[in-house]
Design a protein around this motif. Structure first.
Motif, short mmCIF file in Angstrom:
data_model
loop_
_atom_site.label_atom_id
_atom_site.label_comp_id
_atom_site.label_asym_id
_atom_site.label_seq_id
_atom_site.Cartn_x
_atom_site.Cartn_y
_atom_site.Cartn_z
N LYS A 64 0.84 22.14 -20.87
CA LYS A 64 0.56 21.04 -21.82
C LYS A 64 0.68 19.67 -21.15
CE LYS A 64 -0.23 19.36 -25.93
NZ LYS A 64 -1.48 19.60 -26.66
N LEU A 65 1.68 19.52 -20.28
CA LEU A 65 1.84 18.22 -19.61
C LEU A 65 0.71 17.98 -18.61
CD1 LEU A 65 5.69 17.95 -19.01
CD2 LEU A 65 4.29 16.77 -20.69
N ALA A 66 0.26 19.06 -17.94
CA ALA A 66 -0.82 18.92 -16.97
C ALA A 66 -2.14 18.61 -17.66
CB ALA A 66 -0.96 20.18 -16.13
N ASN A 67 -2.32 19.13 -18.87
CA ASN A 67 -3.55 18.84 -19.61
C ASN A 67 -3.25 18.75 -21.10
OD1 ASN A 67 -6.03 18.51 -20.67
ND2 ASN A 67 -6.99 20.26 -19.63
N PRO A 68 -2.88 17.57 -21.58
CA PRO A 68 -2.49 17.41 -22.99
C PRO A 68 -3.63 17.66 -23.96
CG PRO A 68 -1.92 15.45 -21.68
CD PRO A 68 -2.77 16.31 -20.81
N GLU A 69 -4.86 17.82 -23.45
CA GLU A 69 -5.98 18.08 -24.37
C GLU A 69 -6.00 19.54 -24.84
OE1 GLU A 69 -9.36 16.89 -22.07
OE2 GLU A 69 -8.55 14.85 -21.88
N LEU A 70 -5.24 20.40 -24.21
CA LEU A 70 -5.25 21.82 -24.58
C LEU A 70 -4.39 22.09 -25.81
CD1 LEU A 70 -4.79 23.39 -21.03
CD2 LEU A 70 -6.94 23.09 -22.28
N THR A 71 -4.79 23.11 -26.58
CA THR A 71 -3.93 23.63 -27.65
C THR A 71 -3.10 24.75 -27.02
OG1 THR A 71 -5.56 23.12 -29.33
CG2 THR A 71 -3.90 24.78 -29.91
N VAL A 72 -1.79 24.62 -27.06
CA VAL A 72 -0.93 25.60 -26.38
C VAL A 72 -0.05 26.31 -27.42
CG1 VAL A 72 0.81 25.93 -24.59
CG2 VAL A 72 -0.95 24.17 -24.30
N ILE A 73 -0.15 27.63 -27.44
CA ILE A 73 0.60 28.44 -28.41
C ILE A 73 1.44 29.45 -27.67
CG2 ILE A 73 0.44 29.97 -30.42
CD1 ILE A 73 -2.34 28.72 -30.98
N VAL A 74 2.75 29.43 -27.91
CA VAL A 74 3.67 30.38 -27.26
C VAL A 74 3.96 31.52 -28.24
CG1 VAL A 74 6.06 30.68 -26.47
CG2 VAL A 74 4.78 28.64 -25.80
N HIS A 75 3.90 32.76 -27.74
CA HIS A 75 4.34 33.92 -28.53
C HIS A 75 5.50 34.58 -27.79
CE1 HIS A 75 1.18 34.59 -31.63
NE2 HIS A 75 0.49 33.83 -30.80
N GLY A 76 6.52 34.98 -28.53
CA GLY A 76 7.61 35.69 -27.87
C GLY A 76 8.45 36.46 -28.86
N GLY A 77 9.20 37.42 -28.33
CA GLY A 77 10.11 38.20 -29.16
C GLY A 77 11.43 37.46 -29.34
N ASP A 78 12.29 38.05 -30.19
CA ASP A 78 13.60 37.43 -30.45
C ASP A 78 14.51 37.54 -29.23
OD1 ASP A 78 13.41 40.15 -30.97
OD2 ASP A 78 14.14 39.99 -33.02
N GLY A 79 14.31 38.57 -28.41
CA GLY A 79 15.07 38.65 -27.16
C GLY A 79 14.54 37.61 -26.19
N ASP A 80 13.25 37.55 -26.09
CA ASP A 80 12.60 36.66 -25.13
C ASP A 80 12.89 35.18 -25.41
OD1 ASP A 80 10.18 36.87 -23.05
OD2 ASP A 80 9.88 35.12 -24.31
N LEU A 81 12.67 34.74 -26.64
CA LEU A 81 12.80 33.31 -26.95
C LEU A 81 14.23 32.90 -27.27
CD1 LEU A 81 9.64 32.79 -29.22
CD2 LEU A 81 10.01 31.84 -26.95
N LEU A 82 15.01 33.82 -27.86
CA LEU A 82 16.33 33.42 -28.34
C LEU A 82 17.48 34.04 -27.55
CD1 LEU A 82 15.67 33.64 -32.19
CD2 LEU A 82 15.42 31.68 -30.68
#
Ligand SMILES: Cc1ncc(C[n+]2csc(CCOP(=O)(O)OP(=O)(O)O)c2C)c(N)n1
Ligand code: SF4
Ligand SMILES: [Mg+2]
Length: 313
Positions: free
Chosen positions: A77-95
């Motif tokens: 996102k910082l390299a190209n703020p024009e992109l739509t960036v969506i993160v997907h992750g599990g509860d182990g992965d993200l939390l």
């Protein structure tokens, strides 16, 4: 507006009945209705059953390392703020392993959407307890009941500074689709906690359980999660936290807190580096005929505000 297709012919290898199918449907429908350009949309994931999702969506995708989807997404996102960036992750992965990065994204309020596939277990590694499984609960692959406390993802997102905080349910794809669309359009860090049955390892938080316990915040006409002027942010946050504490027999889904008045990380950087985002790294020449180049002109333009005159001693 041109209707775009995000569906693929790839074999989706989740267990039959997995809640991830509902989330995949929600994301397809949201992207289709928003008609985002797949070339300018990036799905970033970590590792887990849920994290296979970039393979199943016809857009740019990066399947990264366990817990590290948010740092990858931040760089993109910082390299190209024009992109739509969506993160997907599990509860182990993200939390679990990725909890520090999850908090950092809220503090920055970078314009990214984070979708949590919350199934209470580490599905891919055969059902160990995740950070969202309550103390004392015994799912079928645990030898003893869970020995650790759960934490509440909505409370954590609010405390960390996410400015769009919502929850949905995997098998209410219409509700989920509408929340994803709103999260994508929101300027700032957006978090969606999606309740996701894992049919193979979680025999406690099942589709049957959620069918009976989930209710919609928007059905209460008096519920207003939107901060309409900056002065009411604290009061709205407190009300959101109160709702977030409702668990067990009655679980609210919907928008908890939406605050459009907090500056995004991109705006904060632009204030310091005047040339950003126009001269962001994705628009800079980095190689000529296979040789890396430091584009001195661009480099100086981007960083001129940081140049400090040094004196030789
Ligand atoms: C650094 C690292 N540690 C541990 C693992 C093993 N591992 C792979 S997926 C996973 C947890 C998956 O659970 P979750 O993130 O909740 O995703 P789910 O499968 O439930 O969708 C673990 C511990 C790994 N791949 N890398
Ligand atoms: S193990 Fe659970 S989360 Fe993983 S694909 Fe099967 S049902 Fe889904
Ligand atoms: Mg999980």
């Amino acid at each position: 507006m041109e209707r775009r297709n995000y569906r693929t012919n790839v074999w989706v290898d989740w267990c039959p009945g997995c809640g991830n199918f509902g989330i995949l449907t929600g994301i397809y429908r949201a992207l289709e209705e928003l008609s985002l350009d797949p070339d300018r949309t990036v799905i970033v994931s970590g590792i887990g059953c849920s994290s296979k999702i970039p393979h199943f969506v016809y857009a740019n995708g990066v399947h990264t390392l366990h817990g590290r989807a948010i740092p990858f997404a931040t760089g993109i996102k910082l390299a190209n703020p024009e992109l739509t960036v969506i993160v997907h992750g599990g509860d182990g992965d993200l939390l679990g392993i990725g909890a520090g990065h999850f908090v950092a994204l809220g503090r920055r309020n970078l314009d990214i959407v984070v979708i949590l596939h919350n199934n209470g277990v580490y599905g891919l590694t055969k059902g160990q307890a995740s950070p969202t499984l309550p103390l004392g609960v015994k799912t079928k692959s645990l030898v003893e009941p869970n020995i650790q406390n759960a934490f509440n993802p909505i409370m954590l997102a609010l405390a960390a500074g996410y400015t769009f905080v919502a929850r949905s349910y995997a098998f209410d794809t219409n509700h989920l689709k509408n929340i994803i669309k709103e999260a994508v359009l929101h300027k700032g860090a957006a978090f969606i906690d999606v309740l996701q049955p894992c049919v193979t390892f979680n025999d406690v938080y099942t589709a049957d359980f959620y069918r009976k316990s989930v209710y919609k915040l928007e059905d209460d006409k008096a519920w207003d999660p939107y901060v309409r002027k900056p002065e009411e942010a604290q009061e709205k946050m407190l009300r959101a936290m109160e709702k977030a504490l409702q668990q067990g027999e009655k679980i609210p889904i919907g928008r908890f807190y939406v605050n459009p008045f907090v500056s995004t990380f991109e705006e904060r950087i632009s204030q310091r580096l005047k040339a950003y985002p126009g001269l962001n790294p994705s628009n800079s020449v980095i190689e000529v005929q296979g040789e890396p180049v430091v584009n001195q002109k661009n480099f100086e333009k981007i960083f001129r505000d940081f140049i400090i005159e040094t004196q030789t001693l």
